[in-house]
Motif scaffolding. Structure first.
Motif, PDB file in Angstrom:
ATOM      1  N   LEU A  96       0.829  -1.207   0.000  1.00 50.47           N
ATOM      2  CA  LEU A  96       0.000   0.000   0.000  1.00 50.47           C
ATOM      3  C   LEU A  96       0.865   1.260   0.000  1.00 50.47           C
ATOM      4  N   PRO A 101      -8.290   0.124  10.383  1.00 46.75           N
ATOM      5  CA  PRO A 101      -7.990  -0.209   8.989  1.00 46.75           C
ATOM      6  C   PRO A 101      -8.499   0.875   8.033  1.00 46.75           C
ATOM      7  N   GLY A 102      -7.792   1.019   6.932  1.00 43.26           N
ATOM      8  CA  GLY A 102      -8.257   1.943   5.907  1.00 43.26           C
ATOM      9  C   GLY A 102      -7.207   2.890   5.361  1.00 43.26           C
ATOM     10  N   GLY A 160      -2.766   3.876   5.295  1.00 47.95           N
ATOM     11  CA  GLY A 160      -1.387   3.653   5.712  1.00 47.95           C
ATOM     12  C   GLY A 160      -0.894   4.868   6.478  1.00 47.95           C
ATOM     13  N   GLY A 206       1.305   0.956  11.659  1.00 46.28           N
ATOM     14  CA  GLY A 206       2.271   1.740  12.416  1.00 46.28           C
ATOM     15  C   GLY A 206       3.466   0.946  12.910  1.00 46.28           C
ATOM     16  N   GLY A 262       4.302  -0.983   6.164  1.00 52.51           N
ATOM     17  CA  GLY A 262       4.131  -0.279   4.895  1.00 52.51           C
ATOM     18  C   GLY A 262       5.035   0.931   4.811  1.00 52.51           C
TER      19      GLY A 262
HETATM   20  C1  DX5 Z   1      -4.110  -0.335   6.982  1.00 46.45           C
HETATM   21  C2  DX5 Z   1      -3.508  -1.501   6.263  1.00 46.45           C
HETATM   22  C3  DX5 Z   1      -2.066  -1.652   6.501  1.00 46.45           C
HETATM   23  C4  DX5 Z   1      -1.227  -0.494   6.044  1.00 46.45           C
HETATM   24  C5  DX5 Z   1      -0.152  -0.355   7.061  1.00 46.45           C
HETATM   25  O1  DX5 Z   1      -5.463  -0.338   6.822  1.00 46.45           O
HETATM   26  O2  DX5 Z   1      -4.140  -2.710   6.653  1.00 46.45           O
HETATM   27  O3  DX5 Z   1      -1.567  -2.872   5.977  1.00 46.45           O
HETATM   28  O4  DX5 Z   1      -0.653  -0.627   4.786  1.00 46.45           O
HETATM   29  O5  DX5 Z   1       0.554   0.776   6.765  1.00 46.45           O
HETATM   30  P1  DX5 Z   1       1.634   1.348   7.775  1.00 46.45           P
HETATM   31  O6  DX5 Z   1       2.652   0.293   8.002  1.00 46.45           O
HETATM   32  O7  DX5 Z   1       2.140   2.533   7.032  1.00 46.45           O
HETATM   33  O8  DX5 Z   1       0.906   1.729   9.039  1.00 46.45           O
END
Ligand code: DX5
Ligand code: ZN
Length: 216
Positions: free
Chosen positions: A10, A141-142, A144, A173, A193
């Motif tokens: 992502l 969720p939703g 990055g 995170g 991510g």
């Molecule tokens: C968030 C996603 C994650 C996201 C994590 O909804 O499920 O997988 O890509 O991103 P980071 O590591 O930047 O928090």
């Protein structure tokens, strides 16, 4: 438990997915995390099965597909056909969890269940024996790039105490510092991510994550 790093695409450069995947492969990432969002279960829309299929054709690392969609059962076959190895769905989705697990297994993939920050981790207990992994979200969720919720660690500790052999994944995170807390709590599969792809050297960051999780 085997420690696995699963970079989330992502946060990668969507104009250069093949090159981004190669960085993960070269660094020895154990999994590739693909975030699927439908604009309904979560506010964003990300990628779907055709893009995952194209990515699969240029990458040999197993694909860990995180479905943030309202009706995962309806789409299991499509993501299995696209090349998913692990399929994670949310317990908060509308699909029947038992039927969704059945379908994932019937399609030749490994089933996993995710819980949002507000959901008690005990929600996965009735299914745990049939799962290859449980995902404890450390952000809503939703999106990055959000801040890690350290107050989710007790959920991981509780799950690990109950299921010593289950893969426990953490997502949201996770970076070189927060991964230490997750590992100490008992997680062994780490999604990252922004920490990977917004760093100067993603391959080096993957190695650092492995080291800080206790692998190297
Ligand atoms: C968030 C996603 C994650 C996201 C994590 O909804 O499920 O997988 O890509 O991103 P980071 O590591 O930047 O928090
Ligand atoms: Zn994810």
């Amino acid at each position: 438990m085997e420690i696995k790093i699963s970079p989330s695409m992502l946060a990668s450069d969507y104009a250069n997915l093949e090159a981004e995947l190669k960085k993960c492969e070269t660094a020895g990432a154990e999994l590739i995390h693909l975030d699927v969002m439908d604009g309904h279960f979560v506010p964003n829309i990300s990628i779907g099965a055709p893009v995952i299929k194209a990515m699969k054709s240029v990458c040999s690392v197993p694909f860990d597909v995180h479905l943030m969609i309202s009706d995962p059962l309806k789409y299991i076959e499509a993501f299995a056909d696209a090349g998913a190895d692990i399929i994670t769905f949310h317990i908060e989705s509308e699909s029947d969890a038992d039927k969704t697990i059945d379908k994932i297994i019937a399609c030749g993939c490994k089933p996993a269940i995710a819980v949002k920050p507000g959901t008690d981790v005990e929600a996965v207990y009735p299914y745990a024996d049939r799962l290859s992994m449980a995902l404890v979200m450390t952000v809503e969720p939703g999106f990055g790039g959000q801040s890690f919720m350290a107050d989710m660690m007790p959920k991981i500790e509780k799950l690990r105490a109950e299921y010593p052999d289950l893969d426990i994944q953490v997502d949201g995170g996770v970076n070189a510092e927060t991964i230490k807390l997750c590992a100490a709590a008992g997680a062994n599969v780490f999604v990252a991510g922004s920490a990977v792809f917004k760093s100067e050297n993603p391959a080096e960051t993957i190695l650092l994550l492995k080291k800080n999780a206790g692998k190297l």
